[in-house]
Structure formats: C-alpha cells, structure tokens
Design a protein around this motif. Sequence first.
Motif, short mmCIF file in Angstrom:
data_model
loop_
_atom_site.label_atom_id
_atom_site.label_comp_id
_atom_site.label_asym_id
_atom_site.label_seq_id
_atom_site.Cartn_x
_atom_site.Cartn_y
_atom_site.Cartn_z
N GLU A 1 58.54 87.22 -105.30
CA GLU A 1 58.07 88.60 -105.46
C GLU A 1 58.70 89.54 -104.44
OE1 GLU A 1 53.82 88.27 -105.30
OE2 GLU A 1 53.67 87.65 -107.39
N ILE A 2 58.99 89.02 -103.25
CA ILE A 2 59.60 89.83 -102.20
C ILE A 2 60.83 89.10 -101.65
CG2 ILE A 2 59.31 90.95 -99.95
CD1 ILE A 2 57.55 92.18 -102.06
N ILE B 1 60.18 79.32 -95.81
CA ILE B 1 60.73 80.03 -96.97
C ILE B 1 62.22 79.73 -97.08
CG2 ILE B 1 59.05 81.93 -96.78
CD1 ILE B 1 61.39 83.65 -95.67
N PRO B 2 62.78 79.79 -98.27
CA PRO B 2 64.21 79.57 -98.44
C PRO B 2 65.03 80.69 -97.80
CG PRO B 2 63.04 79.29 -100.52
CD PRO B 2 62.08 79.95 -99.57
N ILE B 3 66.21 80.35 -97.36
CA ILE B 3 67.16 81.31 -96.78
C ILE B 3 68.38 81.36 -97.66
CG2 ILE B 3 68.48 81.99 -94.74
CD1 ILE B 3 65.52 81.83 -94.17
N LEU B 4 68.72 82.56 -98.16
CA LEU B 4 69.92 82.75 -98.97
C LEU B 4 71.04 83.27 -98.07
CD1 LEU B 4 71.38 82.79 -101.71
CD2 LEU B 4 70.48 85.12 -102.05
N LYS C 1 55.61 91.26 -94.05
CA LYS C 1 56.03 91.79 -95.35
C LYS C 1 55.93 90.74 -96.45
CE LYS C 1 56.88 95.84 -93.72
NZ LYS C 1 55.98 96.97 -94.05
N GLU C 2 55.41 89.57 -96.10
CA GLU C 2 55.19 88.48 -97.06
C GLU C 2 56.45 88.17 -97.86
OE1 GLU C 2 51.79 89.94 -99.25
OE2 GLU C 2 50.42 89.02 -97.82
N VAL C 3 57.54 87.99 -97.13
CA VAL C 3 58.84 87.70 -97.74
C VAL C 3 58.86 86.28 -98.30
CG1 VAL C 3 61.31 87.39 -97.25
CG2 VAL C 3 60.06 89.33 -96.25
N ASP C 4 59.35 86.14 -99.54
CA ASP C 4 59.42 84.83 -100.20
C ASP C 4 60.78 84.17 -100.01
OD1 ASP C 4 56.77 85.00 -101.39
OD2 ASP C 4 57.63 86.54 -102.71
N VAL C 5 61.83 84.97 -99.94
CA VAL C 5 63.19 84.48 -99.70
C VAL C 5 63.87 85.46 -98.75
CG1 VAL C 5 65.46 83.96 -100.70
CG2 VAL C 5 63.38 83.41 -101.98
N ALA D 1 61.18 91.15 -108.84
CA ALA D 1 60.83 91.16 -107.41
C ALA D 1 61.28 92.46 -106.76
CB ALA D 1 61.46 89.96 -106.71
N LYS D 2 60.81 92.70 -105.56
CA LYS D 2 61.23 93.84 -104.76
C LYS D 2 62.06 93.35 -103.58
CE LYS D 2 57.21 96.75 -105.86
NZ LYS D 2 56.04 97.49 -105.30
N VAL D 3 62.99 94.18 -103.15
CA VAL D 3 63.83 93.85 -102.00
C VAL D 3 63.41 94.72 -100.82
CG1 VAL D 3 66.18 93.81 -101.07
CG2 VAL D 3 65.77 93.20 -103.48
N LYS D 4 63.18 94.07 -99.68
CA LYS D 4 62.85 94.79 -98.46
C LYS D 4 64.01 94.58 -97.49
CE LYS D 4 57.84 94.50 -99.13
NZ LYS D 4 57.63 95.91 -99.43
N CYS D 5 64.73 95.67 -97.25
CA CYS D 5 65.95 95.62 -96.44
C CYS D 5 65.64 95.97 -95.00
CB CYS D 5 66.97 96.59 -97.02
SG CYS D 5 68.59 96.52 -96.25
#
Length: 277
Positions: free
Chosen positions: A156-157, A269-272, A236-240, A184-188
């Motif tokens: 989602e994030i 969490i996974p790291i891309l 920010k509850e980042v998923d990736v 999903a949304k991107v938080k930069c």
Amino acid sequence: MKKILFPTDFSTVATNAFVHALEFAKIVHGELFLLHTFELPIYDNQFFPENYAVIYDSLELAQFDMFKEEIPKLRAIAEERHLDKIKMSHRLMDGDLLHNIKKCIKEDKIDFVIMGTSGATGWDAFFMGTNTGSVISGIDVPMLCVPIEAKFKKIEIIGFTTRFRTKDKKALKMVLDIAKKTKAKVKCLYVKTSDSDVSKDTVAKWEDEFINEPIEFFVINSDEVKETILDFIMYKEVDVLTMLTYKRGFFEGIFKPSLTKKIATNFDIPILAIHID
C-alpha cells in the motif's frame, strides 16, 4: 511480460522470498526463472586418480536430486496462493552465484531479481555481509531483497529515497508504475543534511512534474541519515523501501562515508534496489 530471476537455495529464507516473487510476478504480469546454483569442491586429482570423476558425478547427481525434490514444493506454494498460472522455468547451474546470476540476466533478458536475505542487526551488515549484498553491487537490473522477517502483505505504501538527481526520475517512474498496478502510494524521502546542495526550487520542480501521480514528497532536515530513513519507514508505514544503487557503491551519493554507525534494528520489509548509471 516481465522476466523475474529468483535465485534459491531452498532454505527457509528463500522460501519466504518465493512468496514475494510470486506476488510480484502477479503485479507486473511476469514469469519466474528459478535458479539454483552450487559450487563443487576443489579436489586434487593426484590424490584421487581413479575415482576423481566419480566424486564429481555423485555430487552433481545429489544436487540434481535435491532440485527435483524441492521444485514441487514451490509449485505447491504457488497453488496454495492461487498463483499456479504464473509461468515458471528452472535452471540448475554449477559455479559462482554472482557469475551465474549475471549469465542468466544476459541470456534470459531478466528485468528483475528477487532474492531472500537472512537479515542482520545492522544496516551495513544487511547489505554488505550476505550473498544478497554482493549481488546488489554486481548487477544492473532492479533487485528486490526480502528479509526472512518480511512476511508478504499487500503493498500500500512504497518508500523512495532520493537526492533529487535528474537520473533518479527514471527509477521513480518505474516505482510509480508498480504502485499504480497495486493501487499503492509512493512516499518520496529526501534527508537534507547540513551540507546538502539541493535547493527548494529543485524540490518544487519535482513536485510540479509529478503533481498528478500518487506520490508525496518529504524533506527532513537531519544529519542522521540512516536513523531518519528507519524512522520514516516506521511512521509512514512503508511496505517496500526503494533505494538507489550507484556505480561507486550502494550507499555513496546517499550516505556520507563517515556514517558507519550500526543500527540495532532488524529489517522487516523488502528493499527494492534500483541501479542508477
């Protein structure tokens, strides 16, 4: 159709990452290439003149038998998740892991690599103390690193770290494309240190350029870059989390060399990791 390489040693770590690989293939409408690589031990044939070849043949056969036994288990996981329609190919290769991954990327025209990691209690160890770390710095295609603690959940994030370099935009557009597929949304995030050379005008131009995209920009003033990113992930509850790799090193251009302090926090969490020329 996107081609995804999934190196596996059939461990618990790899099996956990396989679930992420399946779900990622579903998102990008991709197919999986499962790679198991192994290195045969070096023997001096002067001590084994008669059964030298037999030793190698038996070791290769053992690897092949294990390979045949494990593949159905992975297919069963795909069926349990109703993802058995995803195309899967298999490769069993002898030799160095990184060399074989590079070979597969070239021969099979791979778009993404997904690989499990056992994780570590420090940021640096996570990326530099594992096979995953050597692969990150050795390949040019995007790689999703999946810690054993990272159980799959709907994306989602997506976090995206940047220094607002022009060449970072290609990676951001790739991430936005993935985000749209999964809604999903991107938080930069940009961590603005005391010696930052990024102007407010540059940030504003990026915000204007991506105004119609599902993205938010955050500029945080801090000289504690690693800690700030970890806080960002949590709050920010980042998923990736997306990180950018550069030719001179994974963290160069994002972190100053003096920032070597370990962080006693496990990644879950996974790291891309996306390579930037």
